[in-house]
Design an enzyme around this catalytic site. Sequence first.
Site, mmCIF file in Angstrom:
data_model
loop_
_atom_site.group_PDB
_atom_site.id
_atom_site.type_symbol
_atom_site.label_atom_id
_atom_site.label_comp_id
_atom_site.label_asym_id
_atom_site.label_seq_id
_atom_site.Cartn_x
_atom_site.Cartn_y
_atom_site.Cartn_z
ATOM 1 N N SER A 171 -6.900 -54.435 49.730
ATOM 2 C CA SER A 171 -7.191 -53.435 50.522
ATOM 3 C C SER A 171 -6.009 -52.986 50.549
ATOM 4 C CB SER A 171 -7.681 -52.851 51.752
ATOM 5 O OG SER A 171 -8.836 -52.304 52.540
ATOM 6 N N LYS A 225 -16.652 -55.587 50.342
ATOM 7 C CA LYS A 225 -15.396 -54.303 50.697
ATOM 8 C C LYS A 225 -14.950 -54.227 52.353
ATOM 9 C CE LYS A 225 -11.625 -53.142 50.157
ATOM 10 N NZ LYS A 225 -11.006 -53.119 51.088
ATOM 11 N N SER A 244 -11.876 -48.244 54.911
ATOM 12 C CA SER A 244 -11.505 -48.617 53.719
ATOM 13 C C SER A 244 -12.721 -49.443 52.866
ATOM 14 C CB SER A 244 -10.248 -50.148 53.360
ATOM 15 O OG SER A 244 -9.262 -49.669 53.594
ATOM 16 N N LYS A 266 -13.256 -48.112 49.262
ATOM 17 C CA LYS A 266 -12.496 -48.336 48.268
ATOM 18 C C LYS A 266 -13.242 -48.884 46.941
ATOM 19 C CE LYS A 266 -8.009 -48.405 50.226
ATOM 20 N NZ LYS A 266 -7.442 -49.419 51.127
#
Length: 351
Positions: free
Chosen positions: A102, A207, A47, A50
């Site tokens: 997420s 993140k 993730s 992202k």
Amino acid sequence: MKKIILFVILLIPILKIDALESYVVMDTKSSRILSSKNMDEKMLIASTTKIMTSLVALENASTTDVLCAGKEVLSVYGSMIYLDIGECMTLYDLLVGLNLRSGNDAAMVIATETIGYDNFIKEMNILANKLGMTSTNFKNPHGLDNETENISTAHDLALLMRYATTNKTFMEITKLKKYMLTSNIEAHIWYNKNELLRSYKFLTGGKIGYTEKAGYMFVSSATKAGENLIVVTMKEKDRFNTHKKLYEEYFKEYDSYKILNKKTFNVKSEYYKSYHLYINEDVEVMLKKDERDKIKIDIDIIKKKKVKDKEVIGKAIVYVDNKYVTEANIFIISKHQKEHSLKSKLFFWKK
């Protein structure tokens, strides 16, 4: 009676950098790598994808655009914000869900409903190429790796985060600890999964990511006393403690120094006698104290028969201990134009 004194030894875990599989500590301003291991090894990135999804969305749509979830939300699993088909939110709200929770469903809606899924993936790779992420390839906007895989390196992800720190909206979103909204269907309350935001006050964002194949991922940024660092770890389960310890260590070891000052930068060129050469931004580099006398600056000027004012005609290249660190573009302007510009400013100030 004899007194027996018991000494309790607290075993405080010590960060063993050599044990990390792949990581980078980067000076944000100069992009200098302060420490790394296997930083160019290609891996799945889960993730942390992202970050790129957010930037492409922010550069191709308005945060006030209202997007509605379609059947695309049925194609993903794992971390979700649990959008219903027909549920509508602003792009800003979806980006918050994308970063704090997420949400893989949020990623699908953003990619599909902004510029179209295929175009969105294309733009992700175009931006990666623009940023010099030469070992990166995006196949989807969420990071799931059961059908398609997103590949990158610790170094490339640090370059991505460096670029992300220049986007005020992204940085505003990524450091939110809590967010509440009401869509056309229901109310949502989201808490940020980035636990380091609550335990390290200098963190400015980041993140996390995880899949069984990729392992535990974390890309983050921090600012302390005007100095900025980025840390990336790949396949590191104790990611929050590791990032905190790396920040503490490198903020302590390094200080930021202004190597080139745009106000005092001066290069005399015999070839461009009637022109003034300048840089349009300061160059700052994080250094250890014993590195201050190891700075070398090379001036590389391109000789052109015809030039335009404010055109790039060279570079000022900075080395530390004979290793390339960063560079700044050198621009050109006619001395007459510079004097005219200065007089205009003085007239304005006088008024």
